[in-house]
Write an enzyme that holds these catalytic residues in place. Structure first.
Site, short mmCIF file in Angstrom:
data_model
loop_
_atom_site.label_atom_id
_atom_site.label_comp_id
_atom_site.label_asym_id
_atom_site.label_seq_id
_atom_site.Cartn_x
_atom_site.Cartn_y
_atom_site.Cartn_z
N LYS A 43 -22.91 53.57 27.00
CA LYS A 43 -23.77 52.57 27.61
C LYS A 43 -24.98 52.25 26.73
O LYS A 43 -25.58 51.19 26.84
CB LYS A 43 -24.31 53.09 28.96
CG LYS A 43 -23.28 53.40 30.00
CD LYS A 43 -24.02 53.96 31.24
CE LYS A 43 -23.04 54.52 32.25
NZ LYS A 43 -23.76 55.21 33.34
N GLY A 44 -25.36 53.19 25.88
CA GLY A 44 -26.66 53.16 25.20
C GLY A 44 -26.98 51.90 24.43
O GLY A 44 -28.14 51.52 24.32
N GLU A 99 -24.21 50.40 17.57
CA GLU A 99 -24.54 51.70 18.18
C GLU A 99 -26.04 51.81 18.42
O GLU A 99 -26.84 51.28 17.65
CB GLU A 99 -24.15 52.82 17.21
CG GLU A 99 -22.81 53.46 17.47
CD GLU A 99 -22.80 54.40 18.67
OE1 GLU A 99 -23.68 54.28 19.56
OE2 GLU A 99 -21.89 55.24 18.72
N ASP A 100 -26.41 52.52 19.45
CA ASP A 100 -27.82 52.79 19.69
C ASP A 100 -28.35 53.84 18.72
O ASP A 100 -29.38 53.67 18.10
CB ASP A 100 -28.04 53.26 21.14
CG ASP A 100 -27.05 54.36 21.57
OD1 ASP A 100 -26.22 54.77 20.75
OD2 ASP A 100 -27.13 54.80 22.72
N ASP A 103 -26.29 60.42 16.00
CA ASP A 103 -26.90 61.75 16.05
C ASP A 103 -26.10 62.64 15.10
O ASP A 103 -26.34 62.64 13.89
CB ASP A 103 -26.86 62.20 17.51
CG ASP A 103 -27.52 63.55 17.74
OD1 ASP A 103 -28.20 64.04 16.83
OD2 ASP A 103 -27.35 64.15 18.81
N LYS A 131 -30.42 60.08 13.28
CA LYS A 131 -31.14 61.35 13.09
C LYS A 131 -30.51 62.08 11.92
O LYS A 131 -29.64 62.94 12.12
CB LYS A 131 -30.96 62.23 14.33
CG LYS A 131 -31.73 61.83 15.56
CD LYS A 131 -31.51 62.89 16.63
CE LYS A 131 -31.55 62.30 18.00
NZ LYS A 131 -31.04 63.21 19.03
N ASP A 159 -30.73 57.24 27.22
CA ASP A 159 -31.01 57.93 28.48
C ASP A 159 -31.13 59.44 28.31
O ASP A 159 -30.67 60.03 27.33
CB ASP A 159 -29.87 57.69 29.47
CG ASP A 159 -28.63 58.52 29.11
OD1 ASP A 159 -28.15 58.37 27.97
OD2 ASP A 159 -28.18 59.33 29.94
N ARG A 165 -33.33 54.42 30.51
CA ARG A 165 -32.72 53.37 29.68
C ARG A 165 -33.55 52.09 29.71
O ARG A 165 -33.51 51.28 28.81
CB ARG A 165 -31.31 53.02 30.19
CG ARG A 165 -30.29 54.14 30.01
CD ARG A 165 -28.89 53.59 30.27
NE ARG A 165 -27.90 54.63 30.50
CZ ARG A 165 -27.26 55.29 29.53
NH1 ARG A 165 -27.51 55.01 28.26
NH2 ARG A 165 -26.36 56.21 29.82
P1 IMP Z 1 -23.24 61.96 18.26
O1 IMP Z 1 -21.78 62.01 18.54
O2 IMP Z 1 -23.82 63.36 18.16
O3 IMP Z 1 -23.62 61.14 17.05
O4 IMP Z 1 -23.96 61.35 19.53
C1 IMP Z 1 -23.75 60.07 19.82
C2 IMP Z 1 -24.14 59.65 21.21
O5 IMP Z 1 -24.90 60.62 21.92
C3 IMP Z 1 -25.04 58.45 21.07
O6 IMP Z 1 -24.29 57.28 20.98
C4 IMP Z 1 -25.89 58.54 22.31
O7 IMP Z 1 -25.21 57.92 23.39
C5 IMP Z 1 -26.01 60.03 22.57
N1 IMP Z 1 -27.25 60.55 21.96
C6 IMP Z 1 -27.39 61.21 20.79
N2 IMP Z 1 -28.67 61.52 20.55
C7 IMP Z 1 -29.36 61.02 21.59
C8 IMP Z 1 -30.77 61.00 21.92
O8 IMP Z 1 -31.66 61.50 21.20
N3 IMP Z 1 -31.09 60.39 23.07
C9 IMP Z 1 -30.17 59.82 23.91
N4 IMP Z 1 -28.87 59.80 23.64
C10 IMP Z 1 -28.46 60.41 22.49
MG MG Z 2 -24.14 55.68 22.07
#
Ligand code: IMP
Ligand code: MG
Length: 176
Positions: A43-44, A99-100, A103, A131, A159, A165
């Site tokens: 959703k982000g 993408e928002d 991470d 990040k 969120d 959000r």
């Molecule tokens: P990843 O798979 O670790 O890169 O995480 C990806 C998803 O986790 C993102 O698309 C976000 O929806 C959520 N996410 C990761 N870090 C954050 C954060 O700091 N705040 C909120 N959502 C996050």
């Molecule tokens: Mg996301």
């Protein structure tokens, strides 16, 4: 009643708007003469995508994919699955994933893989934030707004347990 988490202002709306405008001008330049398909990762990404597309002067199409990686809280389960797949035909299209936040990169690389199998003619990634301290997957981000420190971020679509959000600025969730 839930305890009230502490929020610390991290990125103001004006700085976000500047980054969105810069990304939009890069995309307008690179996709000139094309009609890209933008795929927002729910959703982000919904707030970022909404602001971004209104600054694109290209004949864009929009679709969404919804994936699930996080349970509740701030720690990724590491497992990603498609909750809602794309409806638009991808083959031969210029696809730009929106993408928002990147991470660890696990979710985004899964989404790129999932879409790549559908044979787009090009596949690129636009992320508002990343990040770098947390990257676990090597993956080029073609369009990046700005990096954020290794904190949990909320606001502007992001969120914590489905809250925050709607905040127009971005905040770091402070450790209690
Ligand atoms: P990843 O798979 O670790 O890169 O995480 C990806 C998803 O986790 C993102 O698309 C976000 O929806 C959520 N996410 C990761 N870090 C954050 C954060 O700091 N705040 C909120 N959502 C996050
Ligand atoms: Mg996301």
């Amino acid at each position: 009643m839930d305890s009230q988490p502490q929020l610390k202002l991290l990125v103001k709306r004006d700085e976000i708007a500047e980054a969105v405008a810069r990304l939009a001008s890069e995309i307008n330049r690179d996709y000139e003469g094309k009609h890209p398909l933008l795929i927002g990762v729910l959703k982000g990404a919904f707030v970022f995508l909404a602001d971004l597309v209104r600054q694109l002067d290209l004949p864009v199409e929009i679709d969404f994919v919804r994936v699930c990686s996080y349970g509740s809280g701030t720690v990724s389960s590491g497992k990603v699955r498609v909750v809602q797949g794309v409806k638009t035909a991808i083959r031969g299209r210029d696809v730009l994933v929106v993408e928002d936040i990147v991470d660890t990169g696990v979710t985004t690389s899964f989404v790129l893989d999932y879409l790549g199998k559908k044979k787009p003619s090009s596949l690129k990634l636009c992320a508002l934030t990343a990040k770098p301290a947390r990257f676990r997957v090597r993956m080029p981000i073609d369009y990046l707004g700005f990096t954020v420190p290794n904190k949990f971020i909320v606001g502007y679509g992001l969120d914590f347990n489905q809250r925050f959000r709607n905040l127009p600025d971005m905040y770091a969730l402070e450790e209690q």
